[in-house]
Design an enzyme around this catalytic site. Structure first.
Site, PDB file in Angstrom:
ATOM      1  N   GLU A 180     -16.662  10.156  24.110  1.00  0.00           N
ATOM      2  CA  GLU A 180     -15.352  10.707  23.765  1.00  0.00           C
ATOM      3  C   GLU A 180     -15.142  10.843  22.251  1.00  0.00           C
ATOM      4  O   GLU A 180     -14.276  11.591  21.814  1.00  0.00           O
ATOM      5  CB  GLU A 180     -14.233   9.834  24.342  1.00  0.00           C
ATOM      6  CG  GLU A 180     -14.184   8.454  23.700  1.00  0.00           C
ATOM      7  CD  GLU A 180     -12.950   7.628  24.100  1.00  0.00           C
ATOM      8  OE1 GLU A 180     -13.065   6.398  24.078  1.00  0.00           O
ATOM      9  OE2 GLU A 180     -11.911   8.204  24.428  1.00  0.00           O
TER      10      GLU A 180
ATOM     11  N   HIS B 105      -2.588   1.600   8.619  1.00  0.00           N
ATOM     12  CA  HIS B 105      -3.678   0.829   8.016  1.00  0.00           C
ATOM     13  C   HIS B 105      -3.850  -0.474   8.791  1.00  0.00           C
ATOM     14  O   HIS B 105      -2.878  -1.210   8.993  1.00  0.00           O
ATOM     15  CB  HIS B 105      -3.348   0.531   6.547  1.00  0.00           C
ATOM     16  CG  HIS B 105      -4.264  -0.468   5.900  1.00  0.00           C
ATOM     17  ND1 HIS B 105      -5.634  -0.316   5.850  1.00  0.00           N
ATOM     18  CD2 HIS B 105      -4.007  -1.647   5.269  1.00  0.00           C
ATOM     19  CE1 HIS B 105      -6.167  -1.350   5.219  1.00  0.00           C
ATOM     20  NE2 HIS B 105      -5.203  -2.184   4.867  1.00  0.00           N
TER      21      HIS B 105
ATOM     22  N   HIS C  70     -12.771  -3.979   4.024  1.00  0.00           N
ATOM     23  CA  HIS C  70     -11.315  -4.143   4.056  1.00  0.00           C
ATOM     24  C   HIS C  70     -10.690  -3.647   5.365  1.00  0.00           C
ATOM     25  O   HIS C  70     -10.040  -4.424   6.059  1.00  0.00           O
ATOM     26  CB  HIS C  70     -10.699  -3.427   2.844  1.00  0.00           C
ATOM     27  CG  HIS C  70      -9.222  -3.616   2.713  1.00  0.00           C
ATOM     28  ND1 HIS C  70      -8.569  -3.717   1.516  1.00  0.00           N
ATOM     29  CD2 HIS C  70      -8.251  -3.714   3.657  1.00  0.00           C
ATOM     30  CE1 HIS C  70      -7.270  -3.882   1.707  1.00  0.00           C
ATOM     31  NE2 HIS C  70      -7.059  -3.883   3.007  1.00  0.00           N
TER      32      HIS C  70
ATOM     33  N   HIS D 156      -6.751  -3.926   9.740  1.00  0.00           N
ATOM     34  CA  HIS D 156      -7.974  -4.657   9.399  1.00  0.00           C
ATOM     35  C   HIS D 156      -8.821  -4.798  10.656  1.00  0.00           C
ATOM     36  O   HIS D 156      -8.875  -5.858  11.269  1.00  0.00           O
ATOM     37  CB  HIS D 156      -7.613  -6.017   8.798  1.00  0.00           C
ATOM     38  CG  HIS D 156      -6.911  -5.927   7.486  1.00  0.00           C
ATOM     39  ND1 HIS D 156      -6.419  -7.031   6.822  1.00  0.00           N
ATOM     40  CD2 HIS D 156      -6.638  -4.860   6.683  1.00  0.00           C
ATOM     41  CE1 HIS D 156      -5.854  -6.639   5.671  1.00  0.00           C
ATOM     42  NE2 HIS D 156      -5.971  -5.334   5.579  1.00  0.00           N
TER      43      HIS D 156
ATOM     44  N   GLU E 169       0.826  -1.218   0.000  1.00  0.00           N
ATOM     45  CA  GLU E 169       0.000   0.000   0.000  1.00  0.00           C
ATOM     46  C   GLU E 169       0.860   1.267   0.000  1.00  0.00           C
ATOM     47  O   GLU E 169       0.409   2.330   0.422  1.00  0.00           O
ATOM     48  CB  GLU E 169      -0.964   0.024   1.201  1.00  0.00           C
ATOM     49  CG  GLU E 169      -1.917  -1.157   1.310  1.00  0.00           C
ATOM     50  CD  GLU E 169      -2.960  -1.243   0.197  1.00  0.00           C
ATOM     51  OE1 GLU E 169      -3.016  -0.350  -0.666  1.00  0.00           O
ATOM     52  OE2 GLU E 169      -3.710  -2.247   0.195  1.00  0.00           O
TER      53      GLU E 169
HETATM   54  O1  2HA Z   1      -1.635  -7.153   3.164  1.00  0.00           O
HETATM   55  O2  2HA Z   1      -3.384  -4.891   4.350  1.00  0.00           O
HETATM   56  O3  2HA Z   1      -4.201  -3.787   2.130  1.00  0.00           O
HETATM   57  C1  2HA Z   1      -1.447  -5.827   3.469  1.00  0.00           C
HETATM   58  C2  2HA Z   1      -2.730  -5.132   3.368  1.00  0.00           C
HETATM   59  C3  2HA Z   1      -3.186  -4.701   2.046  1.00  0.00           C
HETATM   60 ZN    ZN Z   2      -5.300  -4.099   4.038  1.00  0.00          ZN
END
Ligand code: 2HA
Ligand code: ZN
Length: 276
Positions: free
Chosen positions: A170, A140, A211, A142, A116
């Protein structure tokens, strides 16, 4: 200064492990990047490797020319970062045009920066500009509950922001600007990077439907805390919706306005709409 003993590297590794411990990084899921401060670059300069070859970023980020980033590696597992950081993370340098990068440290067993990278760097470029250089971290993850909500809530900024704000007092103080949402797209490329960077002009949180989430912040604590707060709120919403589709009572628009006054935050009226 030895690179692994630098404060910013230790902070990066701790943040990655905290995210793993919370269950946000199955397999190689998620990625993290940090824009080094000039004095940090200087302190580690003697320990950087000889420059290797320039490689394409896959996006143009002229606003980041000459910057250095600490990033997670593509395909590397967050759960391994704390035990073998030099194999899992890298320091990269951006060229003078903002179109290529080269690896200056880390990924000792081979590999490339996060898949990414275009989104990370385009987000950094936007945030460096709109925060006058204050934001340095893009994260980032998940996050389970936010992902679950992208199947049942309409994918728009107003609904997500308002529902998340209502779940914990909050929240409007932690993310007064709200959250942005984009529908499903192919990850890893320039198109999703452009869309995400557009949201980052306005928000510190961007949700990728089905995602995960991207957060931006000034340091590791603030960025991790933001991700944690949004995901906690999503967890409450998932629990609430699992008990009943209706709320018996909640925080009302006027309650938010009162809170905004006392806590000296500005909450855009766009999120304080009346519900039927
Ligand atoms: O595998 O999270 O979006 C890495 C990720 C791709
Ligand atoms: Zn991801």
């Amino acid at each position: 200064m030895r690179i692994l003993e630098s404060k910013f590297v230790k902070g990066f590794i701790k943040m990655a492990d905290d995210g793993y411990q919370l269950g946000w990084h199955e397999r190689n899921g998620g990625n993290l990047s940090y824009r080094l401060k000039p004095d940090e670059v200087q302190s580690i300069q003697p320990r950087l490797n000889c420059p290797g070859e320039w490689l394409e970023i896959g996006a143009e980020v002229p606003g980041l020319a000459g910057e250095y980033f600490l990033v997670t590696g593509s395909g590397k597992y967050f759960r391994n970062i704390i035990v073998d950081p030099e194999a899992c993370i890298a320091i990269i340098e951006i060229d003078e045009k903002g179109v290529n990068y080269r690896i200056r440290w880390g990924l000792v067993e081979g590999g490339t920066p996060t898949s990414e990278l275009p989104t990370h760097l385009m987000n950094h470029e936007v945030k460096k500009r709109v925060t006058n250089g204050e934001h340095r971290v893009i994260y980032h993850a998940h996050t389970t509950n936010i992902i679950a909500l992208t199947f049942v809530l309409p994918l728009n900024d107003e609904v997500f922001t308002r529902e998340l704000w209502e779940m914990a007092t909050e929240c409007p103080v932690v993310f007064p600007g709200g959250v942005g949402v984009i529908g499903w797209m192919v990850p890893g490329g320039r198109a999703i990077a452009i869309k995400t960077a557009q949201l980052m002009e306005k928000y510190d949180v961007a949700i990728w439907a089905h995602h995960g989430m991207f957060c931006s912040g000034a340091d590791f604590d603030l960025t991790f805390g933001l991700m944690h707060t949004v995901e906690k709120s999503a967890e409450i919403l998932v629990k609430m919706l699992s008990m009943s589709p209706h709320k018996l009572q909640t925080i009302q628009p006027q309650n938010f306005r009162d809170l905004a006054k006392d806590f000296k935050v500005s909450l855009p009226e766009q999120f304080l709409y009346e519900k039927e």
